[in-house]
Design an enzyme around this catalytic site. Structure first.
Site, PDB file in Angstrom:
ATOM      1  N   SER A 165       0.860  -1.185   0.000  1.00 32.44           N
ATOM      2  CA  SER A 165       0.000   0.000   0.000  1.00 32.44           C
ATOM      3  C   SER A 165       0.892   1.229   0.000  1.00 32.44           C
ATOM      4  O   SER A 165       2.046   1.170   0.424  1.00 32.44           O
ATOM      5  CB  SER A 165      -0.880  -0.005   1.252  1.00 32.44           C
ATOM      6  OG  SER A 165      -1.501   1.244   1.458  1.00 32.44           O
ATOM      7  N   TYR A 194      -2.707  -1.073  10.762  1.00 33.84           N
ATOM      8  CA  TYR A 194      -2.803  -1.398   9.331  1.00 33.84           C
ATOM      9  C   TYR A 194      -1.557  -0.951   8.584  1.00 33.84           C
ATOM     10  O   TYR A 194      -0.951  -1.729   7.833  1.00 33.84           O
ATOM     11  CB  TYR A 194      -4.044  -0.742   8.723  1.00 33.84           C
ATOM     12  CG  TYR A 194      -4.090  -0.881   7.223  1.00 33.84           C
ATOM     13  CD1 TYR A 194      -4.439  -2.085   6.630  1.00 33.84           C
ATOM     14  CD2 TYR A 194      -3.751   0.191   6.399  1.00 33.84           C
ATOM     15  CE1 TYR A 194      -4.456  -2.231   5.258  1.00 33.84           C
ATOM     16  CE2 TYR A 194      -3.762   0.058   5.026  1.00 33.84           C
ATOM     17  CZ  TYR A 194      -4.119  -1.157   4.456  1.00 33.84           C
ATOM     18  OH  TYR A 194      -4.113  -1.286   3.093  1.00 33.84           O
TER      19      TYR A 194
END
Length: 287
Positions: free
Chosen positions: A142, A155
């Site tokens: 990401s 996360y």
């Protein structure tokens, strides 16, 4: 296209990026192994792919966040005597909120899925690939891998692991014919933000979200070319480049703004209610 019949295993395949990856592989003649904890949706995806592309689509319902599930998945594939030529570690989840307020069990779930299951699947299938000196792995990281992400600290920490882990393995694989590619999407139009309880944020309501089909296409093409990594989208490329020069404290401040509550969330909800249907699988990595 695959020159001979090959198989791709895709986790989180019932929606979002995973669904788009499944179609891309099937279009190029790959058989696919579709993995998710949502067995009903997997069956629908498998039926669609078989009818449209005339390839084999194997469904394995599995909650990869459960202890031992990744190893179970590997052994189930082995029992079917199916060689996995491409592994796509796509499944992933997040949780929004101050770390002192969020639920620890949910965060352990996130770590189990985003880190432990990914590591185990990578190790097991990579050992086979190296032994035969062929294979490809696509790792879903990401843009949050590259910068601190307040209000989604666990996360972003898991995605930083995926990025660093994968880059190390890419170096280890340099003298083999096995390749690994890291895909770094930005905020995308999947159900990630709803499942992470982040649908009220600035980034969800006030920024342009990437189309999952476009992100998957970027990742697929980079994988097929054997590239080390790909940041999907021009805006995300610029932001990724900035992480090399902007201090972490400034990055954290900027990222926190995006993760705070939006004043225009109601407009986004109204727009969403009349727009395309949202994707609704928790095992979809979209940030």
């Amino acid at each position: 296209m695959a020159t001979e019949k090959q198989t791709a295993l895709i986790t989180g395949a019932s929606s979002g990026f995973g669904y788009e990856f499944a179609k891309l592989f099937a279009k190029d003649g790959y058989d696919v192994i579709l993995v998710s904890r949502n067995g009903e949706k997997l069956q629908d995806v498998a039926q669609e792919i078989k009818m449209q592309y005339n390839v084999r689509a194997i469904v394995i319902e599995k909650d990869l966040a459960e202890p031992g599930a990744a190893v179970e998945l590997y052994h189930e594939v082995q029992k079917q005597h199916t060689q996995v030529d491409v592994l796509v570690n796509n499944a992933g989840v997040g949780e929004h909120g101050f770390f002192t307020d969020t639920d620890m069990d949910k965060e352990l779930f996130i770590i189990n899925l985003n880190v432990i299951a990914l590591m185990q699947l990578t190790k097991l299938f990579l050992q086979d690939m190296v032994a035969r000196d062929s294979g490809k792995i696509l790792q879903l990281a990401s843009t949050a891998s590259l910068a601190p992400l307040p209000l989604m600290a666990v996360y972003s920490g898991t995605k930083a692991f995926v990025y660093s882990f994968s880059q190390a393995l890419i170096n280890e694989l340099k003298d083999t014919n096995v390749t690994m590619t890291v895909l770094l999407p930005g905020a995308s139009d999947t159900d990630f933000f709803h499942k992470a309880h982040a649908e009220d944020t600035v980034i969800y309501n006030d920024t342009s979200l990437s189309d999952p089909a476009d992100v998957a296409k970027d990742g697929y093409e980079a994988l097929m070319k054997g590239k080390d990594k790909i940041v999907s989208g021009l805006k995300n490329k610029v932001q990724a480049a900035m992480t090399n020069v902007v201090p972490d404290s400034a990055l954290s401040s900027g990222m926190r703004h995006y993760m705070e509550e939006s004043s225009s969330k109601d407009k986004k909800e109204e727009k969403g209610s009349g727009g395309k249907e949202k994707i609704t699988d928790q095992e979809t990595d979209s940030k």
